[in-house]
Design an enzyme around this catalytic site. Structure first.
Site, short mmCIF file in Angstrom:
data_model
loop_
_atom_site.label_atom_id
_atom_site.label_comp_id
_atom_site.label_asym_id
_atom_site.label_seq_id
_atom_site.Cartn_x
_atom_site.Cartn_y
_atom_site.Cartn_z
N GLU A 1 0.83 -1.21 0.00
CA GLU A 1 0.00 0.00 0.00
C GLU A 1 0.87 1.27 0.00
OE1 GLU A 1 -4.24 -1.33 1.83
OE2 GLU A 1 -2.75 -0.69 3.30
N GLU B 1 -6.64 -7.69 -0.73
CA GLU B 1 -7.04 -7.66 0.67
C GLU B 1 -8.53 -7.40 0.71
OE1 GLU B 1 -5.05 -5.15 3.46
OE2 GLU B 1 -3.04 -5.91 2.97
#
Length: 581
Positions: free
Chosen positions: A164, A240
């Protein structure tokens, strides 16, 4: 590494992942080997297959493998190779996400304290000292992973670059360096990045030649459309899929509706996307491994990482397990076998006796209190002491993160970083003691690697208070010593150590109830289960069967705050939702 089947191929096609040239949907579940006792890895992996998954995903926690610079460990709890071999033995594939930053509500976001404490280090960017350390770390990880790739007969089909990154920075050269190190180390499987599906994050977190994936838990059509805009070809993947959430001390236990989560999963799979459940099985922040968030307020993460996941902290299927399994069955074959719910844990109590609560540690004198980093201390406690010239207002630059203040052995009060407390009135006396606990290192954004301890000086009635001794206290060593230490009368200030014993016919999972205790750590057979705290929400600590033995077992409670009753109770099941009024 055991003998493996013949090499296969895994690639990214125009619209799909391709396994041996045929379209393949990744149905993965996150399972962090460092959050599960090694004796239970195979059980958790097997249950992932029984839910209908074909792949196991794991982060790699750098600070678990190399807590001290140059002392690399890939054995026991850190045996990533053995974990991946168990994945292969179950007939499943694997996704490896080595960071180097992982977030994960894990201590310091997975970065070693020695790294983040290096003077002038430039974290998560193209800074030479940082790149050199990261390169050495990744090479060690890839020594394990490369031999276990699918094209060499192993389970690994994807490797992720960073984590991320678009939420943190936009240094493309840094990402390119990670890609080059990865390829140079012999990683040939497809590489991915992951970011939340916003234009800015996907743009800043991407790098040429690496496949983009997203992280989200709702509004799948909208998020997939944004992802497709930035990744025009190839398979769509929610790498995710947030099927629950984490807890922090002083809040409530977070849960999400199984039906709502299953509906979101259905929307995702109906769009043809691949998925990785975050989490399939959360596990536990054993020891002192919990992280913390700080988005305006410091919030340390609890010991349990149950995450309201399909498999609970003790490895038992939840309502979500079966709801997700039913959805997956609409799109892929699901085994007929289902895991059992398991029996309630034994209920009993153990009488405790106070024991010696000291371990050998050197005290060093300093003009101002040194930080944990300056002491080279990796555990959670430091005892600071100095002469007290008078009573009055005692003020700290900042307490990181909790402090117990006493004068001449008499408790005066506590200070909490979470509550923003930095001062209290102390009576006149001779000797001041401040016991400081590091409650968990921030795992997100710019506070990675921040100093712990008494930061910014200590002042009495406005004047600097100097001439301090600082004694590091190793919680694990204290727990181990207390396992065999002599019985004695309880002290008047913490930490207090109390010990008891219990007998089991056979090892089985237990749940230690911390009701009636204040704040501290529980240790069973020398193994630090983790932290407890009366302000909730978590009240029970999970004791894995693999940490117990048939016959005699020992429990030690290391209490920092108060001892109301010298007994510890084991209860039938988990209580993660307690919140003191």
């Amino acid at each position: 590494m055991t003998a493996s089947p013949a090499a296969r191929t895994f690639a990214i096609g125009d619209t799909d992942f391709l396994l041996d040239g045929e379209p393949f949907r990744v149905l993965a579940g996150a399972l962090h080997y460092f959050r599960v006792h090694p004796g239970q890895w195979a059980d958790r992996i097997r249950k992932a297959r029984l839910m209908g998954l074909n792949t196991i995903e794991t982060y790699v926690a750098w600070n678990a493998h190399e807590p001290v610079r140059g002392e690399w460990d890939a054995t026991g709890w850190n045996d990533l190779g053995a974990f991946l071999d168990l994945v292969a033995a179950e007939g499943m594939h694997a996704i490896v996400r080595p960071g180097p930053y992982i977030c994960a509500e894990w201590h310091n976001g997975g970065l070693p304290v020695w790294l983040t404490g290096m003077p002038g280090i430039g974290l998560r960017r193209s800074e030479p000292a940082y790149l050199a350390e990261v390169t050495a770390y990744l090479q060690r990880v890839y020594d394990i992973v490369a031999l276990r790739q699918i094209d060499r007969g192993g389970p690994v089909v994807l490797v992720q670059i960073e984590n991320e990154y678009g939420a943190y920075g936009s240094d493309t050269a840094y990402l390119e360096h990670l890609v080059q190190v990865t390829r140079d180390a012999g990683i040939t499987v497809p590489l991915t990045t992951i970011d939340q599906p916003t234009d800015q994050m996907l743009s800043d977190g991407s790098v040429d030649g690496v496949h983009l994936t997203g992280s989200f838990g709702s509004r799948a059509p909208e998020r997939l459309a944004t992802l497709r805009h930035h990744q025009p070809t190839g398979p769509l993947m929610c790498a995710e899929f947030w099927d629950g959430w984490f807890d922090w001390w002083g809040a409530t236990h977070h849960t999400t509706s199984a039906a709502d989560s299953a509906a979101e999963l259905d929307a995702l799979l109906s769009a043809g996307a691949s998925v990785n459940f975050y989490m399939f099985h959360g596990g536990t922040n054993f020891g002192l491994t919990n992280g913390a968030n700080h988005k305006g307020r410091y919030l340390p993460i609890v010991t349990s990482y149950d995450y309201d996941a399909p498999l609970d902290e003790a490895g038992r299927p939840t309502e979500k397990f079966f709801a997700f399994r039913d959805v997956i069955a609409k799109y892929a074959p699901v085994p007929d076998e289902v895991p059992g719910a398991g029996a309630p844990a034994p209920v009993f109590e153990v009488a405790l006796q106070p024991v010696e609560a000291e371990v050998a540690a050197s005290s060093v004198r300093h003009d101002v209190p040194p930080t944990f980093e300056e002491l080279g201390h990796l555990s959670a406690l430091v005892s600071y002491e100095t002469d007290l010239p008078a009573g009055g207002v005692l003020r700290f630059g900042e307490v990181r993160d909790q402090a117990w203040v006493s004068v001449d052995g008499v408790a005066v009060g506590t200070l909490s970083r979470t509550r923003g407390e930095d001062a209290l009135v102390v009576p006149a006396g001779e000797r001041l003691r401040v016991l400081v606990e590091e409650q968990g290192r921030v795992n997100y954004d710019v506070r990675l690697g921040e100093a712990k301890g008494l930061v910014g000086g200590v002042f009495l009635n406005g004047a600097p208070l100097i001439g301090w001794s600082a004694t590091p206290i190793d919680v694990a060593a204290l727990g181990e010593a207390a396992t065999t230490a002599a019985v004695r009368e309880a002290g008047v200030t913490g930490p207090f150590a109390l010990r008891g014993g219990f007998t089991l016919d056979e090892p089985e999972d237990l749940f230690l109830d911390t009701a009636g205790w204040g704040k501290g750590y529980a240790v069973v057979n020398g193994f630090v289960l983790g932290r407890y705290w009366s302000n909730g929400p978590q009240r029970t600590l999970y004791v894995p069967a693999a940490a117990l033995c048939a016959g005699e077992n020992t429990v030690v409670m290391i209490e920092l705050d108060r001892v109301a009753e010298a007994v510890v109770r084991f209860v039938a099941g988990p209580d993660l939702g307690f919140l003191e009024e």
